[in-house]
Design a protein around this motif. Sequence first.
Motif, PDB file in Angstrom:
ATOM      1  N   GLU A  80      52.046 100.117 -62.238  1.00  0.00           N
ATOM      2  CA  GLU A  80      51.466 101.458 -62.388  1.00  0.00           C
ATOM      3  C   GLU A  80      50.825 101.847 -61.067  1.00  0.00           C
ATOM      4  O   GLU A  80      50.147 101.032 -60.438  1.00  0.00           O
TER       5      GLU A  80
ATOM      6  N   ILE B 173      54.649 105.097 -63.671  1.00  0.00           N
ATOM      7  CA  ILE B 173      55.271 103.791 -63.810  1.00  0.00           C
ATOM      8  C   ILE B 173      56.447 103.693 -62.846  1.00  0.00           C
ATOM      9  O   ILE B 173      57.303 104.599 -62.788  1.00  0.00           O
TER      10      ILE B 173
ATOM     11  N   ILE C 164      47.180 105.311 -67.599  1.00  0.00           N
ATOM     12  CA  ILE C 164      47.921 104.151 -68.054  1.00  0.00           C
ATOM     13  C   ILE C 164      47.083 102.883 -67.926  1.00  0.00           C
ATOM     14  O   ILE C 164      46.456 102.640 -66.885  1.00  0.00           O
TER      15      ILE C 164
ATOM     16  N   ALA D  82      46.460  99.349 -66.993  1.00  0.00           N
ATOM     17  CA  ALA D  82      47.171  98.530 -66.007  1.00  0.00           C
ATOM     18  C   ALA D  82      46.249  97.520 -65.350  1.00  0.00           C
ATOM     19  O   ALA D  82      46.244  97.355 -64.131  1.00  0.00           O
TER      20      ALA D  82
ATOM     21  N   ARG E 149      48.581  95.971 -69.551  1.00  0.00           N
ATOM     22  CA  ARG E 149      49.385  96.290 -68.372  1.00  0.00           C
ATOM     23  C   ARG E 149      50.785  96.700 -68.822  1.00  0.00           C
ATOM     24  O   ARG E 149      51.175  96.397 -69.950  1.00  0.00           O
ATOM     25  N   PRO E 150      51.564  97.391 -67.994  1.00  0.00           N
ATOM     26  CA  PRO E 150      52.953  97.671 -68.346  1.00  0.00           C
ATOM     27  C   PRO E 150      53.724  96.364 -68.544  1.00  0.00           C
ATOM     28  O   PRO E 150      53.419  95.355 -67.895  1.00  0.00           O
ATOM     29  N   LYS E 151      54.729  96.393 -69.414  1.00  0.00           N
ATOM     30  CA  LYS E 151      55.537  95.201 -69.708  1.00  0.00           C
ATOM     31  C   LYS E 151      56.990  95.457 -69.322  1.00  0.00           C
ATOM     32  O   LYS E 151      57.473  96.590 -69.378  1.00  0.00           O
TER      33      LYS E 151
ATOM     34  N   TRP F  60      54.408 100.550 -72.102  1.00  0.00           N
ATOM     35  CA  TRP F  60      53.096 100.702 -71.504  1.00  0.00           C
ATOM     36  C   TRP F  60      52.211 101.498 -72.460  1.00  0.00           C
ATOM     37  O   TRP F  60      52.691 102.157 -73.379  1.00  0.00           O
TER      38      TRP F  60
END
Length: 410
Positions: A53, A58, A83, A85, A90-92, A105
């Motif tokens: 992020e 993203i 987002i 992060a 956190r984003p996956k 996310w």
Amino acid sequence: MKKLQIFLLIFLAVVGLSAQQSIAHDNHAKSQSNSMGISLAFDAHGSLWRVVENNGLIFVSSSRDLGETFSPPVQVTLNIQKIAADGEARPKIAIGPEGNIYLTWTEALKKPFTGYIWFSRSIDGGKSFEKPMIAHTDRAEITHRFDALNVAKTGDAKGKVTVTWVDKRDLIAAKSAAKPYEGAAIYYAVSNNQGASFLPEQKLADSSCECCRIALTNKPDGSVVAMWRHVFEGSERDHMMAEIPTQPNQAPAPKRATFGRWKIDGCPHHGAALATGGEDKDWWGYHMAWFDGGNDEAGKDASLFYARMDGEAWVSSPPKKFGKHSNQAGHPALLSRGDNVWLVWREIENKNNKIVGMFSDDGGRSWGAPKELATSAGKTDYPILLAKDNQAYLGWNTEKDGLILKGLSF
């Protein structure tokens, strides 16, 4: 009440969290221009994929030289979002057996502690990503947060995409009906068409902790198993496990996995790690690693623990303590391949962050001595364990040294 507040402050100082982080759960949903929270995955060709992020967007990029250089990032999100992060959120990223790249996310909404779980995929090898969609049908401005992503690569479930998250719709419903309700709930949504769409979400369990990551792994048949911190009677913050149902109208059967009986009226922001034990016909259950804060006000009983969990009888081995609590040992990661098991965690010593690890070649029955694997000053992420072919890798995002990717040969 005063005694409880003192305990919380002491405990949080010991484990390296702030009181604001533990009590104000919303802090882990703030976008940052220099977010440390990333996710990594190897594809079948050995390329390393990274999702990050940056300034509310993203991005995904790949590396063919084990993280030395990365391709120009591909923007996934169309609009700026707030987002999550960092830390437990956190984003996956996950790579499917067909080569598709899957992402999830959490977007934080305007109301405190609220969010949506977003999903996107690439079906052209990461050249482009499809328009993001919300993974759940519920659109209320409530908690849908701390997403976890799994793609089955074996068995009858091969290619099935599963997304789980922490959800508070049942808490809100209970409050409206003037009924008691502890914590939040774990919900999941499944895609049987490689992420083109998701079935309506289902509830896995009530009374989860509000702000700890959900750990996911697979049985040899591809079915998904989840482990999360749970709110048991008396506000005991131990862990629960459950297989995600594979058949319609199949009721989940959550089972208690840890028995530290840690009592705390707050969220530790400290989720567990989970890995499958054995493979194919030699599968026997699960490896688990988690943090327990103990019940003493000084925090001296707090520790990281490891145990094996029988997947049939659901009986765990005696927990093994590991890590130096005086160095704020925390946030473990696990990786298993047959009888080989890697266990790593982060510690802080003399203002430097370091990753420490142990190795077992007998399925976690015994362990070698802990070894320091990497160090970095300044801000750092939690450790990530990855596998490419028969090689284990430590991934660690750092502010000073960038992404550290290190092959592990214990």
